[in-house]
Design an enzyme around this catalytic site. Structure first.
Site, PDB file in Angstrom:
ATOM      1  N   ASP A  88      28.645  27.470 -13.063  1.00 52.53           N
ATOM      2  CA  ASP A  88      27.754  28.053 -14.635  1.00 52.53           C
ATOM      3  C   ASP A  88      28.614  29.528 -15.325  1.00 52.53           C
ATOM      4  O   ASP A  88      28.987  30.057 -14.070  1.00 52.53           O
ATOM      5  CB  ASP A  88      26.709  28.070 -14.310  1.00 52.53           C
ATOM      6  CG  ASP A  88      26.045  28.460 -15.103  1.00 52.53           C
ATOM      7  OD1 ASP A  88      25.407  29.804 -15.398  1.00 52.53           O
ATOM      8  OD2 ASP A  88      25.127  27.276 -15.729  1.00 52.53           O
ATOM      9  N   ASP A 105      28.120  25.988  -8.074  1.00 51.16           N
ATOM     10  CA  ASP A 105      27.092  26.200  -7.134  1.00 51.16           C
ATOM     11  C   ASP A 105      27.315  24.744  -5.617  1.00 51.16           C
ATOM     12  O   ASP A 105      27.305  23.745  -5.988  1.00 51.16           O
ATOM     13  CB  ASP A 105      25.380  25.344  -8.096  1.00 51.16           C
ATOM     14  CG  ASP A 105      24.341  25.419  -7.929  1.00 51.16           C
ATOM     15  OD1 ASP A 105      23.863  25.379  -6.619  1.00 51.16           O
ATOM     16  OD2 ASP A 105      23.523  25.612  -8.251  1.00 51.16           O
ATOM     17  N   ASP A 118      29.439  22.138 -10.127  1.00 55.53           N
ATOM     18  CA  ASP A 118      29.167  22.687 -10.803  1.00 55.53           C
ATOM     19  C   ASP A 118      29.565  24.249 -10.622  1.00 55.53           C
ATOM     20  O   ASP A 118      29.473  25.117  -9.698  1.00 55.53           O
ATOM     21  CB  ASP A 118      27.705  22.299 -10.498  1.00 55.53           C
ATOM     22  CG  ASP A 118      27.329  23.171 -11.772  1.00 55.53           C
ATOM     23  OD1 ASP A 118      26.618  22.870 -12.863  1.00 55.53           O
ATOM     24  OD2 ASP A 118      26.740  25.153 -12.359  1.00 55.53           O
TER      25      ASP A 118
END
Length: 322
Positions: A102, A228, A100
């Site tokens: 972001d 992440d 992930d």
């Protein structure tokens, strides 16, 4: 106080807009759908409904139309009994590999504060304080560039076949469908992969930009990719279903093909126009273009932009015409 993403008190119009989308939505689901746990967040709820199972796409679609989701997920893991309420009872059969990325971790987000609808620069406010985080095209492009680097790492260094997905909000997911020894990696194995990606340590320095692995990347100025870590480490993580809607922005979760991505309102699948009443006054950067809003004023906007603004807390949709 940050605006809640919950739609409590929000117009039911958005619910109907989401439902209309799901009537014909094409969801990219795994072939082993019966081995996956499904979960969703209902409208007007801050909690998830988990441990759902479906044996076919048609069964899932029927459920969705009766229980329109704000967010929709399936598990990266495969289970013998995905409907079991306790994780140890599910019977883990292996998991896909997830990453992930972001905007919060890669860009400096511009957070604007508003008091009674007007932007403020101080901490003083006698009314409700709203915070709006503006995401620029440049920021999203930087996150995407990092996703491409990560894709290259997984291909060149691990021999995997990663797929990049836009999250439907402000980041990207990378998923590797695993059906062999990769599927059986435990949390510590996955942590080692995450650390290799985030904090690489080449055995020696090289000035050759075409060098293998991290030697060449360091020479090109690439010193790691911010991900992440918890998403990668957890083999029982939930992942957004490609083709579903992200309830934080109303944008579609899509796979990125040919390594090309544009951040604009066409990431939204909604048609028609809306009457949008703003809670804020000012100029705002929304999906790559600037928009002027005045508190209390009703403005005609495309449904693509209007739904995004409503979900982000800029105001409410009063009417929708397809």
């Amino acid at each position: 106080m940050q605006i809640s993403i919950s739609l409590q008190g929000q117009s039911k119009i958005i619910y109907q807009i989401f439902r209309s989308y799901y009537e014909n939505a094409v969801l990219d689901l795994p072939q082993d759908i019966e081995l996956r746990e499904f979960a969703y967040q209902p409208f007007n709820s801050d909690t998830y409904v988990r441990h759902l199972t479906f044996s076919s796409v048609d069964e899932l679609r029927s459920f969705i139309l009766s229980n329109v989701p704000l967010h929709l997920y399936f598990s990266a893991a495969r289970y013998q009994i995905p409907s079991a309420k306790e994780m140890e009872q599910k019977g883990w059969l292996g998991s896909d590999l997830l990453f992930d990325l972001d905007a919060d971790d890669i860009c400096e987000i511009n957070v604007r504060r508003f008091c009674s609808g007007m932007e403020i620069l101080s901490e003083t406010c006698d009314g409700e304080v709203r915070e709006i985080s503006e995401i620029t095209v440049d920021c999203i492009n930087r996150v995407f560039e990092n996703a491409l680097v990560l894709k290259d790492i997984l291909i060149q260094d691990f021999g995997l076949k990663p797929r990049i997905f836009f999250s439907g909000n402000r980041g990207f997911h990378i998923r590797v469908d695993c059906y062999n020894e990769w599927a059986n990696l435990d949390s510590e194995d996955r942590r080692e992969i995450a650390e290799y990606i985030m904090s690489p340590s080449p055995p020696y320095e090289s000035n050759s930009e075409s060098g293998p692995g991290w030697l060449g990347r360091f020479a090109r100025g690439i010193n790691g990719v911010k991900i992440d870590e918890q998403v990668t480490v957890d083999p029982k993580r939930l992942v957004r279903i490609p083709g579903s809607l992200n309830g934080k922005a109303g944008l579609k979760v899509i796979e990125i093909v040919n390594d090309k991505f544009e951040y604009d309102e066409y990431l939204s699948p909604f048609e028609g126009i809306v009457a949008f009443q703003s809670n804020l006054s000012g100029k705002f950067n929304v999906l790559g273009h600037e928009i002027q809003l005045r508190r209390g004023e009703i403005t005609k906007l495309s449904a693509k932009t209007g739904v995004y603004l409503a979900l982000k807390g800029y105001g409410v949709i009063k009417a929708h015409v397809r």
